[in-house]
Design an enzyme around this catalytic site. Sequence first.
Site, short mmCIF file in Angstrom:
data_model
loop_
_atom_site.label_atom_id
_atom_site.label_comp_id
_atom_site.label_asym_id
_atom_site.label_seq_id
_atom_site.Cartn_x
_atom_site.Cartn_y
_atom_site.Cartn_z
N GLY A 1 0.83 -1.21 0.00
CA GLY A 1 0.00 0.00 0.00
C GLY A 1 0.86 1.26 0.00
NE ARG B 1 -7.12 8.27 6.09
CZ ARG B 1 -7.39 7.60 7.21
NH1 ARG B 1 -7.50 6.28 7.17
NH2 ARG B 1 -7.55 8.22 8.35
N GLY C 1 -12.78 -5.43 9.78
CA GLY C 1 -13.46 -6.69 9.52
C GLY C 1 -13.96 -7.28 10.84
NE ARG D 1 27.08 16.29 15.39
CZ ARG D 1 27.86 16.97 14.53
NH1 ARG D 1 28.49 18.07 14.94
NH2 ARG D 1 28.02 16.54 13.30
CE1 TYR E 1 31.83 19.92 17.16
CE2 TYR E 1 33.87 20.86 16.32
CZ TYR E 1 32.86 19.92 16.24
OH TYR E 1 32.88 18.98 15.25
CG ASN F 1 39.50 21.60 33.75
OD1 ASN F 1 38.83 22.24 32.93
ND2 ASN F 1 39.22 21.59 35.04
CB ALA G 1 34.28 28.32 29.73
CB ALA H 1 42.66 32.10 29.12
NE ARG I 1 47.03 35.89 26.89
CZ ARG I 1 46.95 35.09 27.96
NH1 ARG I 1 46.23 33.99 27.90
NH2 ARG I 1 47.59 35.40 29.06
C1 UD1 Z 1 -7.70 -5.27 6.62
C2 UD1 Z 1 -8.56 -6.51 6.82
C3 UD1 Z 1 -9.63 -6.23 7.87
C4 UD1 Z 1 -8.95 -5.81 9.16
C5 UD1 Z 1 -8.01 -4.65 8.91
C6 UD1 Z 1 -7.15 -4.40 10.15
C7 UD1 Z 1 -8.63 -7.65 4.65
C8 UD1 Z 1 -9.44 -7.96 3.45
N1 UD1 Z 1 -9.20 -6.87 5.55
O1 UD1 Z 1 -8.54 -4.25 6.10
O2 UD1 Z 1 -10.40 -7.37 8.12
O3 UD1 Z 1 -9.92 -5.47 10.13
O4 UD1 Z 1 -7.08 -4.91 7.84
O5 UD1 Z 1 -6.36 -3.25 10.01
O6 UD1 Z 1 -7.51 -8.15 4.77
N2 UD1 Z 1 -2.07 -4.65 0.96
C9 UD1 Z 1 -1.26 -5.10 -0.06
N3 UD1 Z 1 -1.81 -5.35 -1.27
C10 UD1 Z 1 -3.14 -5.17 -1.53
C11 UD1 Z 1 -3.95 -4.71 -0.47
C12 UD1 Z 1 -3.39 -4.47 0.76
O7 UD1 Z 1 -0.05 -5.25 0.13
O8 UD1 Z 1 -3.56 -5.43 -2.68
C13 UD1 Z 1 -1.47 -4.39 2.28
C14 UD1 Z 1 -1.54 -2.92 2.66
O9 UD1 Z 1 -0.35 -2.25 2.29
C15 UD1 Z 1 -1.69 -3.00 4.18
C16 UD1 Z 1 -2.38 -4.34 4.41
O10 UD1 Z 1 -2.20 -5.10 3.24
O11 UD1 Z 1 -0.42 -3.03 4.81
C17 UD1 Z 1 -3.86 -4.18 4.74
O12 UD1 Z 1 -4.54 -3.66 3.63
P1 UD1 Z 1 -5.68 -2.56 3.79
O13 UD1 Z 1 -6.18 -2.21 2.44
O14 UD1 Z 1 -5.19 -1.45 4.66
O15 UD1 Z 1 -6.80 -3.42 4.55
P2 UD1 Z 1 -7.99 -2.89 5.44
O16 UD1 Z 1 -9.08 -2.39 4.56
O17 UD1 Z 1 -7.45 -1.98 6.47
#
Ligand code: UD1
Length: 444
Positions: A14, A18, A142, A318, A351, A362, A365, A408, A425
């Site tokens: 994905g 968003r 789900g 660092r 620094y 020592n 400053a 100094a 100096r």
């Molecule tokens: C999914 C679950 C849902 C659950 C929810 C929990 C399914 C069908 N549904 O829904 O039951 O409650 O997660 O957060 O699994 N991804 C791919 N390839 C794709 C589609 C998705 O790699 O084709 C990956 C996305 O990057 C993500 C994960 O699968 O990391 C979940 O996919 P997403 O579309 O977010 O599923 P939800 O609708 O959230």
Amino acid sequence: MTHSSVAVVILAAGKGTRMKSDLPKVLHRLAGRPMIRHVLDAAGRLNPCRVGVVVGPGMDDVAEAAAPAKIFVQTSQAGTADAVRAAAEMLRGFDGDVIVLYGDTPLITTETMMRMVGRQWQGDNPAVVVLGFRPDDPGAYGRLIVTPEGTLEKIVEYADADVAERAVGLCNAGLMVFDGRRMLDLLDRIDANNAKGEYYLTDAVGIARAAGYACAVVEAPEAEVMGVNCRAELAVAEKIIQLRLRRAAMDEGATLIDPDTTYFSPDTKLGRDVVVGPGVFFGPGVRVADKVKIKAFCHLEGVTIAEGATVGPFARLRPGAVIGPAAHVGNFVEIKNGVLAEGAKVNHLTYIGDATIGAKANIGAGTITCNYDGFSKSKTEIGAGAFIGSNSSLVAPVKIGDGAIVGAGSVVVKDVEADALTVARGRQQTYIGWAAKFRATKKK
Ligand code: UD1
Ligand code: CA
């Protein structure tokens, strides 16, 4: 421990629209580390024999962050089952447990995974084990449909659920464990006849039940299974991760005066009886031995601090800073690639870069090691017991011998022998009565 071997598949195809970002979602950072690394590390603690990550086309940066996991590319984003199928080659002939994880669910713990794997060797023999949770607001998750006897019958995606199903409070967290011997067969039987026209991995449960296999649910707290889909959720996840890291540091015997303002990296190591003041930030690669005091408002990264040392307030350490036993680093001091031996003191406004400082030396400053000429870095070596007067510039490469004193305000460009005094100096000249005479002339 489990009696089976474990394979891990992480779905990360994905883009995370968003997030409104040029960066793929799973590369956004929590506690300084890409989300996908948190998932990989949690799964890695199960010692899986195979780890695969499913990415989208062109997501080379995700592949790089996931190394050395095997990368599979899902060409069309046709759903979670389609994504897992992209990794089928890795699963063929595998007869252990297959854990499927989502790359955007970074708070999942190894302990929860341990509760899910190895089930088919313990008697109840499920084909699929699903992680469930009961969120305050079940929203569009789900739903897990469980019989009154407690067996998992199917998972219904929100878009496909009827009113009664939507009223179910037990939701699918996304983490699923499959019996590897049956998994590919189940995946092959998943179709896309649903509201979204996608191949739902979640359909595997209903299909397994229809084939007469058992399925099971394990529950986890909501805080562990939250998904990160936008920046606000990223901030919530960061809060949860920091709470865990603070808690772990305190459990190991460190005092955090104001834990809410202390920020850790997953690899921060604090010893016993370490005291950390408010507003301290630990970047990656910090190791702190016992009985160290880190006073308020310090920023540390890539640093080793030995027993009994004191740092801060307002110190910036660092990468490559090594603070010796009982050494002191005070306010407004920056140290990069600098080694302080036992009992050395660098207390104010200084620094130190590319330098070694001997035991009990020592540093006054306002001392600056001039380590950079615009092209290359050079070293400053300061011997044991040396004393550098305030407001001195040490122009590297330069060596100050053991026990030497630098006056100094000096600009030191040549090496100084052990136990010598060097003063570099303008010489001070005083004219008696000159100021009074000057004023008298001007007033006339
Ligand atoms: C999914 C679950 C849902 C659950 C929810 C929990 C399914 C069908 N549904 O829904 O039951 O409650 O997660 O957060 O699994 N991804 C791919 N390839 C794709 C589609 C998705 O790699 O084709 C990956 C996305 O990057 C993500 C994960 O699968 O990391 C979940 O996919 P997403 O579309 O977010 O599923 P939800 O609708 O959230
Ligand atoms: Ca999601």
